[in-house]
Design an enzyme around this catalytic site. Structure first.
Site, mmCIF file in Angstrom:
data_model
loop_
_atom_site.group_PDB
_atom_site.id
_atom_site.type_symbol
_atom_site.label_atom_id
_atom_site.label_comp_id
_atom_site.label_asym_id
_atom_site.label_seq_id
_atom_site.Cartn_x
_atom_site.Cartn_y
_atom_site.Cartn_z
ATOM 1 N N HIS A 173 0.813 -1.408 -0.013
ATOM 2 C CA HIS A 173 -0.029 -0.282 0.029
ATOM 3 C C HIS A 173 0.886 1.053 -0.005
ATOM 4 C CE1 HIS A 173 0.837 -0.724 4.203
ATOM 5 N NE2 HIS A 173 0.725 0.703 4.405
HETATM 6 N N1 UDP Z 1 -3.270 -6.455 8.456
HETATM 7 C C1 UDP Z 1 -4.729 -6.806 8.616
HETATM 8 N N2 UDP Z 1 -5.094 -7.406 7.464
HETATM 9 C C2 UDP Z 1 -4.816 -7.175 6.411
HETATM 10 C C3 UDP Z 1 -3.431 -6.427 6.063
HETATM 11 C C4 UDP Z 1 -2.772 -6.417 7.269
HETATM 12 O O1 UDP Z 1 -5.086 -7.070 9.562
HETATM 13 O O2 UDP Z 1 -5.349 -7.385 5.257
HETATM 14 C C5 UDP Z 1 -2.510 -5.962 9.754
HETATM 15 C C6 UDP Z 1 -1.338 -6.622 9.905
HETATM 16 O O3 UDP Z 1 -1.463 -7.845 10.771
HETATM 17 C C7 UDP Z 1 -0.604 -5.423 10.668
HETATM 18 C C8 UDP Z 1 -1.300 -4.290 10.339
HETATM 19 O O4 UDP Z 1 -2.451 -4.568 9.587
HETATM 20 O O5 UDP Z 1 -0.848 -5.776 12.138
HETATM 21 C C9 UDP Z 1 -0.225 -3.439 9.413
HETATM 22 O O6 UDP Z 1 -0.889 -2.400 9.071
HETATM 23 P P1 UDP Z 1 -0.353 -1.649 7.488
HETATM 24 O O7 UDP Z 1 0.197 -2.460 6.715
HETATM 25 O O8 UDP Z 1 -1.889 -1.110 7.112
HETATM 26 O O9 UDP Z 1 0.185 -0.429 8.089
HETATM 27 P P2 UDP Z 1 1.913 -0.298 8.324
HETATM 28 O O10 UDP Z 1 2.366 -1.175 9.365
HETATM 29 O O11 UDP Z 1 2.666 -0.058 6.991
HETATM 30 O O12 UDP Z 1 1.979 1.087 8.858
#
Ligand code: UDP
Length: 386
Positions: free
Chosen positions: A230
């Protein structure tokens, strides 16, 4: 409010703002309440252990900015995590970074002025993190940043800007791993403001792993790669996103399970990109379903920060489609590797699968007890209910 300034900074020893003791406890118009801010998917698993470990005598006002608002990007986490309903929802919704940040600031200021907290707790690096911190700093209300000091050193990333700026105005910097301290010191932050507390996201992972194994939807019954993407650098350009999808189609002997972020889905649709046959593109998954799928994946291919951390604790091979990571510990222990060149993704995935650790690595303080340490640090800093 009093502050002292160390004047005449140099490159070696930058000018430092030092909050005095009177600053820390000068919330004369304040209440005994602490605002905890969440707004987007990766925030919910970080605020959960903070809220659950804070002494009930400390009043928490949970503010949801509404940065993520779909059921599957927001409410489903409140359900899976059993998080309390937010006290306030600012309902900001989708917008450009500027508009979103400005709208959160305006709406949070109204709530803030109705009843001023004695401190605010912000987590991670999303727009809500910086926007709410900017409101608090204007009123001299202390900011506690959880997951402070992470740096990708890539200022093209909106999250990096949110991190750097939030850390500059925060008063208590709670860090997940030791390199964050060096990053903060290099930016002129004071050592006594920084405290290593471990990783609250891992508290939630360890707490809910048994439930995920029991009740998460069963993953495919053939070897598969789990994919999440994303970051604007991967999904906001049709050539780049097309190249990533083509590379995923070249992964040997693996089905590809790709729960796509709304932003990624929207772009794939709009650009009508070719989806290789072995890719199953599905909507974002609930937390329990996603964790279940992470555990059994042959490899995870991602640009998510949190997913790099979770796979490291689970000992699941991970390939990060980025030039840098703000989570270098995941590279050091070897569960994660950077692969910005899309044509090399299949090779990187095969190597990671071949070197899968026999047992999950141990990362200091990623032990499921960070929430306790964070709650203690917050109570210590703010004086609890005093
Ligand atoms: N996650 C989820 N469903 C999905 C993809 C990710 O629950 O389809 C969870 C994942 O387990 C983690 C979190 O979302 O705990 C990560 O969020 P994201 O990738 O949106 O943000 P980032 O960590 O890159 O800031």
């Amino acid at each position: 409010m009093q502050r002292s300034l160390t004047p005449g900074g140099t490159a070696e020893e930058p000018t430092k703002w030092i909050p005095s003791d009177s600053y820390i406890f000068d919330y004369s118009t304040g209440d005994h309440m602490i605002d905890v801010i969440c707004g987007a998917r990766p925030n919910f698993m970080k605020v959960d252990p903070i809220i659950k470990n804070t002494d009930p005598s400390v009043e928490i006002r949970l503010i949801h900015t509404g940065q993520h608002y779909d059921h599957i990007m927001s409410q489903s986490f409140f359900d899976d995590l059993d998080l309390p309903r937010p006290d306030v929802n600012l309902e900001v919704g989708s917008a450009s970074i500027t508009e979103q940040t400005a709208t959160i600031m305006q709406r949070y200021e109204n709530v803030f002025l109705e009843r001023r907290p004695k401190a605010i707790v912000v987590v991670g690096d999303v727009n809500s993190t910086l926007a709410c911190a900017l409101v608090a700093v204007r009123y001299g209300v202390p900011i506690i940043h959880v997951e402070a000091g992470l740096r990708s050193f890539d200022r093209h990333m909106p999250e990096e800007i949110n991190r750097v700026l939030t850390d500059q105005i925060a008063n208590l910097l709670l860090i997940t791993s030791t390199e964050a301290r060096d990053n903060l010191l290099a930016e002129g932050r004071q050592s006594e403001m920084i405290k290593l507390v471990g990783n609250p996201m891992i508290d939630t992972l360890l707490r809910l792993l048994p439930s995920a194994m029991d009740s998460g939807s069963p993953p495919p019954d053939e070897p598969y790669a789990l994919v999440t993407l994303h970051r604007p650098s991967n999904v906001d350009n049709p050539e780049r996103l097309g190249a990533v999808l083509d590379a995923l189609g070249n992964l040997e002997g693996l089905r590809i399970l790709f729960p796509a972020h709304p932003r990624t889905l929207r772009n794939m649709d709009e650009w009508n990109l070719n989806i290789p046959e072995r890719l199953s593109i599905v909507k974002p998954m609930s937390y329990l379903d996603f964790i279940r799928c992470e555990v059994d994946a042959s490899v995870v291919i991602t640009d998510s920060g949190g997913v790099q951390e979770e796979t490291s604790v689970l000992g699941v091979p991970c390939v990060t489609v980025r030039t840098s990571t703000e989570r270098p510990v995941t590279l050091e222990i070897g569960t994660n590797v950077l692969c910005p060149d899309t044509s090399l993704i299949p090779e990187a995935a095969a190597k990671q699968i071949a070197s899968r650790p026999d047992s999950p690595p141990v990362i200091p303080m990623w032990d499921g007890k960070s929430g306790k340490r964070i709650a203690a640090a917050i109570e210590n800093y703010t004086g609890g209910t005093r």
